[in-house]
Design a protein around this motif. Structure first.
Motif, short mmCIF file in Angstrom:
data_model
loop_
_atom_site.label_atom_id
_atom_site.label_comp_id
_atom_site.label_asym_id
_atom_site.label_seq_id
_atom_site.Cartn_x
_atom_site.Cartn_y
_atom_site.Cartn_z
N PRO A 39 0.80 -1.24 0.00
CA PRO A 39 0.00 0.00 0.00
C PRO A 39 0.82 1.28 0.00
O PRO A 39 0.31 2.34 -0.38
CB PRO A 39 -0.84 -0.12 1.28
N ASN A 40 2.07 1.20 0.40
CA ASN A 40 2.91 2.41 0.44
C ASN A 40 3.77 2.59 -0.81
O ASN A 40 4.58 3.51 -0.88
CB ASN A 40 3.81 2.37 1.68
N SER A 41 3.60 1.70 -1.77
CA SER A 41 4.40 1.77 -3.00
C SER A 41 3.68 2.56 -4.08
O SER A 41 2.46 2.73 -4.05
CB SER A 41 4.70 0.35 -3.51
N GLN A 42 4.45 3.02 -5.04
CA GLN A 42 3.89 3.75 -6.18
C GLN A 42 3.52 2.75 -7.28
O GLN A 42 4.36 2.00 -7.75
CB GLN A 42 4.90 4.77 -6.70
N ILE A 43 2.24 2.79 -7.67
CA ILE A 43 1.71 1.88 -8.69
C ILE A 43 1.44 2.67 -9.96
O ILE A 43 0.94 3.80 -9.91
CB ILE A 43 0.42 1.19 -8.21
N TYR A 44 1.73 2.06 -11.10
CA TYR A 44 1.62 2.77 -12.38
C TYR A 44 0.88 1.93 -13.42
O TYR A 44 0.79 0.70 -13.31
CB TYR A 44 3.01 3.10 -12.93
N PHE A 45 0.37 2.64 -14.43
CA PHE A 45 -0.10 2.01 -15.66
C PHE A 45 0.80 2.50 -16.78
O PHE A 45 1.07 3.70 -16.89
CB PHE A 45 -1.56 2.37 -15.95
N ILE A 46 1.26 1.58 -17.61
CA ILE A 46 2.13 1.91 -18.73
C ILE A 46 1.36 1.57 -20.00
O ILE A 46 0.93 0.43 -20.20
CB ILE A 46 3.45 1.11 -18.67
N ARG A 79 10.95 -3.13 -25.66
CA ARG A 79 11.56 -4.02 -26.65
C ARG A 79 10.61 -5.15 -27.04
O ARG A 79 10.47 -5.48 -28.22
CB ARG A 79 12.87 -4.61 -26.10
N VAL A 80 9.96 -5.74 -26.05
CA VAL A 80 9.03 -6.84 -26.31
C VAL A 80 7.90 -6.41 -27.23
O VAL A 80 7.49 -7.15 -28.13
CB VAL A 80 8.46 -7.39 -24.98
N TRP A 81 7.41 -5.19 -27.02
CA TRP A 81 6.28 -4.69 -27.82
C TRP A 81 6.73 -3.87 -29.03
O TRP A 81 5.90 -3.27 -29.73
CB TRP A 81 5.35 -3.86 -26.94
N ASN A 82 8.04 -3.87 -29.29
CA ASN A 82 8.59 -3.16 -30.46
C ASN A 82 8.14 -1.69 -30.50
O ASN A 82 7.72 -1.17 -31.53
CB ASN A 82 8.17 -3.86 -31.76
N ARG A 83 8.25 -1.05 -29.34
CA ARG A 83 7.88 0.36 -29.22
C ARG A 83 9.07 1.16 -28.70
O ARG A 83 9.94 0.62 -28.02
CB ARG A 83 6.70 0.53 -28.26
N ARG A 84 9.05 2.44 -29.01
CA ARG A 84 10.12 3.32 -28.52
C ARG A 84 9.64 4.27 -27.43
O ARG A 84 10.46 4.87 -26.74
CB ARG A 84 10.74 4.11 -29.68
N THR A 85 8.33 4.41 -27.29
CA THR A 85 7.79 5.29 -26.26
C THR A 85 6.55 4.66 -25.62
O THR A 85 5.89 3.80 -26.22
CB THR A 85 7.39 6.67 -26.82
N ALA A 86 6.26 5.08 -24.40
CA ALA A 86 5.05 4.65 -23.70
C ALA A 86 4.60 5.77 -22.78
O ALA A 86 5.43 6.54 -22.27
CB ALA A 86 5.31 3.38 -22.90
N THR A 87 3.30 5.87 -22.58
CA THR A 87 2.75 6.88 -21.67
C THR A 87 2.60 6.27 -20.28
O THR A 87 2.09 5.16 -20.13
CB THR A 87 1.39 7.38 -22.17
N ILE A 88 3.05 7.01 -19.27
CA ILE A 88 3.04 6.52 -17.89
C ILE A 88 1.98 7.28 -17.09
O ILE A 88 1.92 8.51 -17.12
CB ILE A 88 4.41 6.70 -17.22
N LEU A 104 -6.17 8.44 -11.95
CA LEU A 104 -4.91 8.28 -12.66
C LEU A 104 -4.32 9.65 -12.95
O LEU A 104 -5.02 10.55 -13.41
CB LEU A 104 -5.11 7.52 -13.97
N GLU A 105 -3.04 9.77 -12.69
CA GLU A 105 -2.34 11.03 -12.93
C GLU A 105 -1.25 10.80 -13.97
O GLU A 105 -0.35 9.98 -13.76
CB GLU A 105 -1.73 11.54 -11.63
N LYS A 106 -1.33 11.50 -15.08
CA LYS A 106 -0.35 11.32 -16.15
C LYS A 106 1.01 11.83 -15.71
O LYS A 106 1.15 12.96 -15.24
CB LYS A 106 -0.80 12.04 -17.42
N CYS A 107 2.02 10.98 -15.87
CA CYS A 107 3.39 11.34 -15.47
C CYS A 107 4.23 11.81 -16.64
O CYS A 107 5.25 12.47 -16.45
CB CYS A 107 4.08 10.15 -14.81
N GLY A 108 3.83 11.43 -17.85
CA GLY A 108 4.60 11.82 -19.01
C GLY A 108 4.83 10.65 -19.95
O GLY A 108 4.20 9.59 -19.83
N VAL A 109 5.76 10.84 -20.87
CA VAL A 109 6.08 9.82 -21.87
C VAL A 109 7.50 9.31 -21.63
O VAL A 109 8.44 10.09 -21.52
CB VAL A 109 5.96 10.38 -23.30
N ALA A 110 7.63 7.99 -21.51
CA ALA A 110 8.94 7.37 -21.32
C ALA A 110 9.47 6.89 -22.66
O ALA A 110 8.71 6.46 -23.52
CB ALA A 110 8.83 6.21 -20.34
N LYS A 111 10.79 6.95 -22.82
CA LYS A 111 11.42 6.55 -24.07
C LYS A 111 12.36 5.37 -23.87
O LYS A 111 12.96 5.22 -22.80
CB LYS A 111 12.19 7.73 -24.68
#
Length: 204
Positions: A39-46, A79-88, A104-111
């Protein structure tokens, strides 16, 4: 803490293998389980187009759990999904009059920062033999069986304790599914890389 969760995912393999939920529902379920366990950890959706997975930060590093083992780093997942970016997006749980609300709070785009695939197969072999308690007999073996390739598993690799731990459990599951009771007869194994895949050679 994530090691215990990996073992829970391992035990829940029938649900995972038959894919009884769409990726979005599975990501929600994983996020809820992670939040309840940590419960004290940061959980994300990618998120990438047409797919989403859940993740958790451990020691400031994001790990992604995507329907089955292994646990992935962000680079490995891309790499598995053959992508270069993902929204976090970060999962926020708010307390309001003793009722929990989720947003959900958008954190940005990861590369993707590291597209290379270099697998330390010697280390993986050592870890799998420890997990299966194989003695790695050195004399000439009676027979050799090559397990069907673990598709794209090489893309999942990273020099990371959590990743390697979960990969060894994924390989163990593959061996158990392919060999059944014969797994107790194994005298030696070798994990080798074949492009994006990993192949396990089993000696009896």
């Amino acid at each position: 803490m994530l090691f215990d969760f990996i073992q829970r995912v391992d035990k829940g393999k029938p649900y995972i293998e038959y894919r009884l939920a769409m990726c979005r529902d599975y990501a929600k379920l994983t996020a809820v389980l992670l939040h309840n366990l940590f419960p004290n950890s940061q959980i994300y959706f990618i998120s990438i187009p047409w797919h989403v997975a859940a993740g958790i930060k451990v020691n400031k590093k994001l790990y992604i759990l995507d329907q089955k083992l292994p646990v992935l780093t962000l680079d490995a997942w891309l790499r598995v999904w053959n992508r270069r970016t993902a929204t976090i997006y970060q999962l926020k749980v708010l307390d309001s009059k003793n009722k929990k609300k989720i947003k959900l709070e958008k954190c940005g785009v990861a590369k993707l920062s590291d597209p290379s695939i270099e697998v330390n197969t010697e280390k993986l072999t050592d870890e799998v033999t420890k997990l299966l308690e194989i003695n790695q007999v050195t004399q000439k073996e009676n027979s050799i069986v090559e397990i069907p390739p673990l598709s794209k598993l090489a893309k999942c690799y990273g020099e990371d304790e959590i990743v390697i731990y979960s990969m060894t459990r994924a390989i163990k599951l593959k061996l158990e599914n392919e060999l059944c009771d014969n797994i107790n007869r194994i005298s030696k194994i070798d994990v080798v890389q074949d492009g994006d895949n990993l192949v396990v050679k089993v000696y009896f």
